[in-house]
Structures are given as C-alpha cells and as structure tokens.
Design an enzyme around this catalytic site. Structure first.
Site, PDB file in Angstrom:
ATOM      1  N   ARG A 151     -10.113  32.590  -5.008  1.00 34.05           N
ATOM      2  CA  ARG A 151      -9.165  33.383  -5.094  1.00 34.05           C
ATOM      3  C   ARG A 151      -9.614  34.247  -6.349  1.00 34.05           C
ATOM      4  O   ARG A 151      -9.422  33.865  -7.527  1.00 34.05           O
ATOM      5  CB  ARG A 151      -7.709  33.143  -5.054  1.00 34.05           C
ATOM      6  CG  ARG A 151      -6.674  34.328  -5.370  1.00 34.05           C
ATOM      7  CD  ARG A 151      -5.441  33.880  -5.106  1.00 34.05           C
ATOM      8  NE  ARG A 151      -4.661  32.897  -5.978  1.00 34.05           N
ATOM      9  CZ  ARG A 151      -3.418  32.774  -6.168  1.00 34.05           C
ATOM     10  NH1 ARG A 151      -2.732  33.399  -5.119  1.00 34.05           N
ATOM     11  NH2 ARG A 151      -2.809  31.711  -6.979  1.00 34.05           N
ATOM     12  N   ASP A 189       3.168  28.763 -12.590  1.00 30.07           N
ATOM     13  CA  ASP A 189       2.027  29.552 -12.742  1.00 30.07           C
ATOM     14  C   ASP A 189       2.472  31.064 -13.012  1.00 30.07           C
ATOM     15  O   ASP A 189       3.675  31.273 -13.201  1.00 30.07           O
ATOM     16  CB  ASP A 189       1.101  29.530 -11.565  1.00 30.07           C
ATOM     17  CG  ASP A 189       1.660  29.925 -10.382  1.00 30.07           C
ATOM     18  OD1 ASP A 189       2.683  30.692 -10.411  1.00 30.07           O
ATOM     19  OD2 ASP A 189       0.792  29.939  -9.458  1.00 30.07           O
TER      20      ASP A 189
END
Length: 547
Positions: A165, A447
């Site tokens: 990603r 996160d």
C-alpha cells in the site's frame, strides 16, 4: 562512492549503506518519468477535492453520478484475479520494518499488506529501509534476528502473498524533487517498489500487487489506471500485470464503486472496506451538517446504519462485477497477561469476522499474527471455496440508497469518549513523530486512520456546540484545557525521557491546532509531516556516503 541523480532530480534525504541500490540512477529516472507525466493531473484532482468539499459545505448532496448511469446499468466484469489472489480469506496488515515483514509473511495469512501509508510514519529511513526489506523479501534474502533471544527468522516457503500500500495521493515526498517540485508520496512508494521487484516477482510466477488508498472518485481511479499502464509500458510488462485492490475508505467513493472498478477493470481485483478512514471521511465530508454529528467513536461500529449499508453495497457491486469484496480490520489485538481480557478481545474479533463472511465478504484483515487463526477458522467454516464470487445474490436485497449511506447512528457523546479521543490522538501523534505508524494503545491497534477519527470528532463536537451525556459543554477553551491536562498526564508517565516528552508536547500542540481551527484540516499527517521535514537541508545532486 557516489550517487548521481538524473537531470532535474534532487535528493534531500541522507544516505546510508544500501540506500544507493534503491535510489539508483535508473530508479530515480523512472520516478522522474512518473512525476513529469502525472503530477499536473494529481494536483488537478486534489483541487477538485477542495471544490467538491466547498459544494458540499454549501448544501450540495452526495449522490450517484447521473453521467455514469450507463456504467452502473451495463453488464461488464473486471479482469479475473491471478491465481495467487483468488483466495484472500485472511490478510494481515502492518508496517514495513524488517521484523514485521518477516513475521507477517510467516503468519499463515493468505496475503500480507505491507503498508507505507497509515501504519508507517514517513521518516526517510522508514521509507527507504522499507523498500529494501520488501526487495529482500521478494528475493527471499530477508531474515531477522531477535536481539532479545538471538533467534533468527527467515521467510518460509509458503509465505503470504505480498501486497503493497503506497501513500495517498494527497501526500508529498519532500526528500525527492523533480524540476523543483516534491514528488508524490504515492508515486514514490509505487514507483520504487514496481521498478525494483517486477523481475524477481515474475521469476516466482507472480507480479507486483497494490492496495490503493483514499480514492474519492472514478477520476482518481483513472489516474491510477494510467499510472499502471505507463509503468507496464516502461518496464516491458504485459497489460494487466500490475494488479490493485482499491480501499473504499472515503464517503464519496462509496457512490462510485462501479465507476472505480470500470476505470481500473484491466488491473483491479477487488475493493476493500477500509472502515476507519471511512468513518473519518464521513465526518470530514459532512462537516457542515449538524444532523451528521457522530457519537463516541466506540459507538460507531459496522452495525451502525451508514456502515452496514456501505459494507452491503461493496459486496453487491463487487460480486456483480467479478471482483473480490474484502472486509476490514477490527482494532482489537491480543491482551498479554490478562486471560479474561484476551478472551474478550478474541471474541470481538471472531464476531466481526463472522459478520463479514455472512455478509458475503471474500476475505478480511487482521493486525496481529495471533489473530490469523481466529479469522481463518471463521472463514474456513463459512466459506468452502476460495471466495464467494459465485454466491447467489439475495433476491430480496434492495440496492443501497443514498439515505442509507448517509444515515447517522444513535448514541451518546460522553466525558470518557472525549478524554479517550484526546489521549489516543496525543499518544499516536507523538509516536508518529518518533517514527512509529502503528501503535497499540489500551489493547487497540491505533493507526493514522483511527487517530483521524479521534481528532475529527473533537473538532465536530466543538463546532456544533455539543455537550456530553454528563453535561460538559465541549467549547474551545474547555477542550484546550483538557488537551493540556492530558498532555501533562502522559508526560508524567515518562518524566526522565526528555525527547519523548518533547514529542508529546508537540503532539498536543498539533492536536490543539487541529481541534480549535475554524477550517477543518484535510489530514492530521499534513501538519505533522511539516514537523518531520522541518530540518531538510538544501538539495544535493551529487551525494557521497561510505559503505
């Protein structure tokens, strides 16, 4: 020895042994080609995001685009997934440090999403060493020795399939300039990975695979389609070699699922319900509307009306088009030294995965190796084939409506919820400034996306003059004082660690600015990245380092 950049390319980042292999003349030239071809289009799309937000703020409605009705009503499918992406029932996600890469590949998951985005703080060293780690993983030259027990770990033969990603389109990489402009963080991460790994992956019978984050429209999907085609042409790869899964983690994207699949139909294999960023995007894109104020973030679950509708729509559209519908990640992680709490967390994860497989998802995410068997057991029991693409559609299921995608959940704003948001945001931002992008806080994996929810809710509650269930008015001065109090409390936990205390102070300052600003900042990582890159020196076209 020296590293000489191509004409027009300037590297500001420091060089350590091994960096020159990643930042080779040829690789930098490949990056420069991506920048020169696509930077103008990227900037245009970022301006379009702002224009669209201004329209929403003035009362415009989110809706399914009229101009693409033929795409939504047409009968077409995406290119079938390659053999090693047919079964993705459990994927593990995490940052790109060497230990994580080895452990994730060996976790027993079907795939590992190596994350340069929300789980990685974009320190220069994190990014380049992450590229080194992934290159070594693909050539099976990676290992890791645990300094605690001196045990050496190597990647097993049946390792998970690697998916990368890159960062979102909104982020720059300020350590590399082309013609005086910082290169896109997306293109930097994507370009270096595909350039250095396509040949080794081909030898192993696979190819570079990607997760594409934070897309907001078919136009952004079209940009990525052109990027993939350009990379394939430059590297001599057959069309469709590079494959992508798009994270549906913005509210506008939920209205253009068919269109995103259509734009990327030669390269896409699926869509993923990136639930945490999606909640953040819901707040951000509907920020001018008091009827969409959300309760405590702990009360916003996949059972909330707008979240359940979003999941159903992703499954329905994907399966109609022959694409995988991937589930998201529960934030619960194993709890050490507390069997009862660990059992409760495990059961929460099990319930989440059971809901996903029942809804028709073809796979799911976990954030910790110990949760791989938990999710695997649920999917193995309920999904007998490699996926659920052939699962018959429910004839009684009606198409998801605009109203359902926008329906806010009921629930309370509480004093505890306010304190939790502030505490998590400060702790996370401080860790991010110190180079960590995935941070366990009170038995949840936080996160950038979950921290975004925390700070966005504080802004939303202050902006609309909300009060907590206990009667506390969430005014600017109150939140400013509360941030200061919690900052001091966190600093008191580490009184002798001056550098960490300074980062906690900086994190509190960033959070205060975000919460009290009249304008809503698009991403907290933007002002935080300003701090990370404040000390950049003048660029050098010729750089020296020692082996």
């Amino acid at each position: 020895m020296t590293l000489i950049a191509p004409s027009g390319v300037e590297v500001l980042g420091h060089l350590e042994p091994g960096y020159r292999d990643i930042l080779s003349h040829e690789a930098l030239g490949f990056l420069a080609g991506l920048h020169r071809r696509f930077e103008k289009r990227r900037q245009s799309l970022l301006r379009y995001r702002k224009e669209r937000q201004a329209e929403l703020d003035q009362g415009a409605l989110l809706m399914f685009p009229h101009e693409t009705v033929d795409i939504r009503s047409g009968e077409w499918k995406v290119r079938p997934a390659p053999a090693d992406l047919q079964d993705r029932r459990v994927e593990i996600t995490g940052p790109v440090d060497r230990k994580m890469v080895v452990n994730a590949l060996n976790s027993g998951a079907k795939c590992f999403m190596a994350d340069f985005e929300d789980a990685t703080s974009p320190l220069w060293s994190n990014l380049i060493e992450g590229q080194i780690n992934l290159r070594d993983a693909n050539t099976r030259e990676i290992d890791f020795t645990d300094p605690k027990n001196n045990k050496r770990y190597q990647v097993k033969d049946d390792a998970a399939v690697l998916i990368v990603r890159p960062r979102g389109l909104h982020l720059d990489e300020r350590h590399v300039h082309v013609n005086g402009q910082a290169i896109s963080g997306s293109l930097f991460d994507f370009g270096l990975y595909v350039f250095h790994n396509h040949a080794a992956l081909k030898e192993r019978g696979t190819a570079p695979y990607f997760y594409l984050p934070k897309l907001e429209s078919r136009l952004e999907a079209r940009l990525w389609s052109l990027v993939f085609q350009h990379a394939e042409d430059e590297l001599g790869l057959e069309r469709g070699t590079l494959r992508a899964t798009v994270l549906i983690e913005t509210l506008p994207a939920a209205f253009e699922l068919d269109e995103i699949l259509y734009e990327l139909k030669d390269h896409i294999v699926g869509l993923n319900c990136g639930r945490w960023d999606y909640i953040f995007s819901y707040i951000k894109r509907l920020k001018s509307r008091p009827e969409h104020v959300l309760p405590d973030r702990s009360a916003v679950t996949m059972s909330s009306p707008f979240m359940a509708a979003y999941s159903r729509r992703v499954v329905a559209v994907c399966h109609r088009r022959g694409a995988h519908a991937m589930g998201g990640m529960s934030a619960f992680i194993p709890v050490k030294n507390d069997p009862a709490a660990n059992a409760a967390a495990t059961e929460k994860v099990r319930e989440d995965k059971l809901r996903e497989v029942k809804n028709g998802h073809d796979g799911t995410w976990v954030a910790h190796p110990d949760l791989v068997p938990v999710a695997m057991e649920v999917f193995n029991e309920r999904m007998k084939g490699p996926n659920q693409l052939d699962r018959p559609a429910d004839p009684h299921e009606r198409p998801v409506t605009t109203q359902q995608l926008l329906e806010a959940p009921a629930g309370d704003i509480t004093d505890a919820g306010v304190n939790d948001n502030i505490d998590v945001a400060i702790r996370y931002i401080a860790a991010w400034l110190g180079g960590r992008g995935a941070v366990p806080i009170r038995n949840l994996m936080e996160d950038a996306a979950t921290a975004e929810i925390a700070r966005a809710q504080l802004w939303q509650w202050r902006t609309f003059g909300q009060s907590t269930k206990e009667g506390t008015a969430l005014t600017g001065p109150m939140l400013e004082n509360k941030i200061e109090d919690i900052c001091s409390t966190i600093q008191d936990e580490v009184p002798d660690q001056t550098e960490l205390c300074d980062r906690i102070r900086a994190a509190a300052d960033i959070l205060t600015g975000l919460v009290l600003s009249e304008d809503f900042a698009e991403f907290l990582t933007l002002p935080a990245y300003d701090r990370l890159t404040a000390e950049l020196k003048a660029p050098m076209k010729l750089m020296e380092f020692e082996d």
